[in-house]
Design a protein around this motif. Structure first.
Motif, mmCIF file in Angstrom:
data_model
loop_
_atom_site.group_PDB
_atom_site.id
_atom_site.type_symbol
_atom_site.label_atom_id
_atom_site.label_comp_id
_atom_site.label_asym_id
_atom_site.label_seq_id
_atom_site.Cartn_x
_atom_site.Cartn_y
_atom_site.Cartn_z
ATOM 1 N N ASP A 38 1.058 -1.474 -0.069
ATOM 2 C CA ASP A 38 0.436 0.068 0.078
ATOM 3 C C ASP A 38 0.470 1.231 0.038
ATOM 4 O O ASP A 38 2.003 1.285 1.108
ATOM 5 C CB ASP A 38 -1.002 -0.102 1.089
ATOM 6 N N SER A 68 -6.362 -0.902 -0.106
ATOM 7 C CA SER A 68 -7.424 0.078 0.620
ATOM 8 C C SER A 68 -8.386 0.868 -1.017
ATOM 9 O O SER A 68 -7.735 1.153 -1.710
ATOM 10 C CB SER A 68 -6.507 1.262 1.166
ATOM 11 N N THR A 69 -9.998 1.134 -0.709
ATOM 12 C CA THR A 69 -10.606 1.795 -1.210
ATOM 13 C C THR A 69 -11.473 2.513 -1.024
ATOM 14 O O THR A 69 -11.410 2.033 0.428
ATOM 15 C CB THR A 69 -11.664 0.256 -1.739
ATOM 16 N N TYR A 72 -13.067 7.485 0.820
ATOM 17 C CA TYR A 72 -12.474 7.752 2.320
ATOM 18 C C TYR A 72 -13.014 9.945 3.237
ATOM 19 O O TYR A 72 -12.541 9.359 4.321
ATOM 20 C CB TYR A 72 -10.742 8.549 1.963
ATOM 21 N N ASP A 169 -8.642 12.986 -0.481
ATOM 22 C CA ASP A 169 -9.962 12.290 0.189
ATOM 23 C C ASP A 169 -10.855 11.645 -1.334
ATOM 24 O O ASP A 169 -11.494 11.348 -1.429
ATOM 25 C CB ASP A 169 -10.188 11.492 1.495
ATOM 26 N N GLU A 178 -6.560 6.744 -7.512
ATOM 27 C CA GLU A 178 -6.132 7.059 -6.695
ATOM 28 C C GLU A 178 -4.962 7.610 -5.837
ATOM 29 O O GLU A 178 -4.266 7.698 -4.602
ATOM 30 C CB GLU A 178 -5.981 5.280 -6.754
#
Ligand SMILES: Cc1cc2nc3c(=O)[nH]c(=O)nc-3n(C[C@H](O)[C@H](O)[C@H](O)COP(=O)(O)OP(=O)(O)OC[C@H]3O[C@@H](n4cnc5c(N)ncnc54)[C@H](O)[C@@H]3O)c2cc1C
Length: 512
Positions: A38, A68-69, A72, A169, A178
């Motif tokens: 990550d 991570s998705t 956020y 985010d 991303e």
């Protein structure tokens, strides 16, 4: 187990496998035990042309990797009742102000003079192809504001002004890549920004925020020194308990209207100059040396600044690697230049503003003196360009030699170029520091001054030449209760992220 590590790799090892190998060595584990990475931070260090990437990673070892998705950012509540607050302008400041108000349960209406993203495209195509400017819908005006068709650079020095992570985010939640969450110099790109902006608006509308296009603010609705709402250009009146004014720094009619109504404003320093364009391959070579063109590096950026002998600041501004120069005019008799890049930054050109710092004393004329100075520069550029938004231009070597270029290199600026002596167009207060700055830039980046580079003008809208005053903590205008100046046009931001942060700040300062 998960471990945080910092690795330093060359461009060849900057892909996922190279990073996993480097992390395995650092952690002293077999590569096969690493299940995923990550990325937390990625910086390109190109000092002395020996390119290295510094990467901070969370390494997953012996544990099933869960990438991570989003989402956020915190979600919005459903808003009820009539909109209480008017927000003028749908740029980053206005959109993020509406989002932060919505988080507090406050419903707002956003008024935008230009068209939505879809309506902006044909207006831009006409400007580029036919030299026809729509004064309400263009590169500066319309949904998403000045940043919708830009490079979408999200790097900011304004980290103390708010939560940059929240802004990034939220942008990822509405479709930005991303990687803007970990790249040290994040950017979105002009091909992806319009969709991001549209999805942001749809998120706000779904919560109950009202967004109106083709709604041009003309003046404040006043009861003495208290703002009761706004009057639109078509005569419509919209009442509200507070008005957040986030109209950007190109809305000169707004400044003039506020000035007439006695709103407190102060002249401030700004910068103006030209834009320079090089072949991107040349910049890649100057910055990355033998690693130029490496797939893990992309198009090279640069950032230059210096002061001339008199102490005047000269600096590169809004550098767009692999980009295009665009006609960012908002008035029919003025040429304004800016730059943008697609996400892949794949064009063969590298462009950047080259601007000179100016103080209110340099331009004179009181509070609105900076606006008049900018407009005069833009009109001079229009006349020198010969109309149709063609830009006056000169090879950089000819600019330094003070001779008109016999011919000009191919340039990404679509309306076209006219070869002129830029010294005749610019005030000495700009041309002399610019020439001195170019000579210094050549010292720090050998090959930057080349006949292959062309300069065109004018880059007149790098920042606001005045500030609409406001109280430091309450953000209210000292002259008018209920008025909240916000974003770049109010003089409290410079760039997409700082404008967004200012929107959040003003929305949070607004009394319940
Ligand atoms: C071509 C270009 C490229 C750029 N590239 C970058 C970049 O890569 N990175 C970066 O950080 N910054 C970039 N910028 C600058 C950035 O876009 C601005 O700093 C930022 O958008 C300012 O946000 P804002 O919300 O304060 O104002 P703006 O984005 O200017 O938004 C103001 C909004 O108010 C609307 N408006 C104006 N007057 C009225 C009125 N009378 N009634 C109703 N609505 C009105 C306008 O139409 C506009 O939508 C670029 C700018 C341009 C023009």
């Amino acid at each position: 187990m998960r471990r945080l590590v910092d690795v330093i790799v060359g461009p060849d090892d900057a892909g996922p496998e190279g990073l996993a190998q480097a992390a395995a060595v650092l952690l002293g584990v077999e590569r096969s035990r690493i299940t995923g990475l990550d990325l937390k931070r990625r910086t390109i260090d190109a000092r002395q042309r020996r390119v290295r990437l510094n990467v901070s990673l969370e390494v997953w070892v012996d544990e099933a990797f869960v990438p991570s998705t989003g989402p956020y950012a915190p979600s919005l509540p459903t808003l009820v009742g009539e909109p209480e607050v008017v927000i003028v302008g749908s740029g980053p400041a206005g959109l993020f102000a509406a989002w932060a108000l919505a988080r507090r349960g406050i419903r707002s209406v956003i008024l935008e003079r230009g068209a939505d993203v879809r309506g902006r495209r044909p207006a831009l195509a006409r400007l580029n192809r036919e030299g026809h400017l729509d004064q309400q819908t263009n590169y500066c005006f319309g949904e998403g504001g000045a940043g919708t068709f830009s490079d979408g650079k999200l790097y900011t020095r304004a980290t103390k002004r708010g939560d940059v992570g929240l802004v990034l985010d939220l942008l990822v939640d509405v479709g930005a890549p991303e990687r803007i969450r970990y790249d040290a110099r994040p950017h979105i790109g002009t091909n992806r920004l319009p969709q991001v902006v549209t999805r942001f608006r749809e998120l706000l509308e779904a919560a109950g925020v009202v967004v109106r296009f083709g709604a041009r603010f003309e003046s404040l609705l006043l009861n003495g020194q208290t703002v009761r709402g706004v009057r639109l250009a078509d005569g419509e009146v919209i009442t509200a308990r507070a008005v957040i004014l986030a109209t950007g720094h190109s809305a000169r009619d707004v400044y003039r209207s506020l000035f007439k109504q006695g709103v407190a404003m102060t002249a401030k320093g700004f910068a103006a100059g030209l834009r320079i364009e090089h072949p991107q391959a040349l910049i890649d070579g100057l910055q990355y040396g033998a690693s130029a063109g490496h797939r893990n590096l992309g198009a090279a950026p640069y950032s230059l600044s210096c002061t001339d002998e008199a102490g005047v600041g000269v600096y590169s501004f809004c550098m767009c690697p692999g980009g295009f120069i665009v006609a960012a005019a908002t008035e029919t008799d003025g040429v304004v230049i800016n730059g943008m890049s697609p996400h892949a930054r794949g064009s063969k050109f590298a462009n950047s503003g080259l601007v000179v710092s100016l103080s209110p004393a340099d331009v004179g004329g009181g509070v609105l003196g900076g606006l008049d100075y900018q407009a005069a520069l833009e009109r001079a550029a229009f006349t020198a360009g010969g109309g149709g938004f063609r830009a006056p231009a000169q090879r950089v070597t000819d600019f330094l030699a003070r001779r008109v270029s016999a011919d000009l290199p191919t340039c990404s600026y679509r309306p076209g170029l006219t070869s002129v002596d830029l010294w005749e167009l610019l005030p000495r207060r700009i041309s002399e520091p610019l020439a001195a700055g170019l000579r210094q830039f050549e010292q720090s980046m050998r090959g930057y001054v080349t006949a292959e580079a062309v300069m065109l003008g004018v880059e007149s809208r790098s920042s606001s030449p005045l500030r609409i005053d406001r109280h430091e903590t309450t953000c209210v205008s000292p002259s008018h209760r209920g008025l909240y100046p916000c974003g770049e046009g109010a003089g409290f931001a410079g760039g997409i992220v700082s404008a967004a942060l200012d929107g959040v700040r003003v929305a949070n300062a607004l009394g319940s």
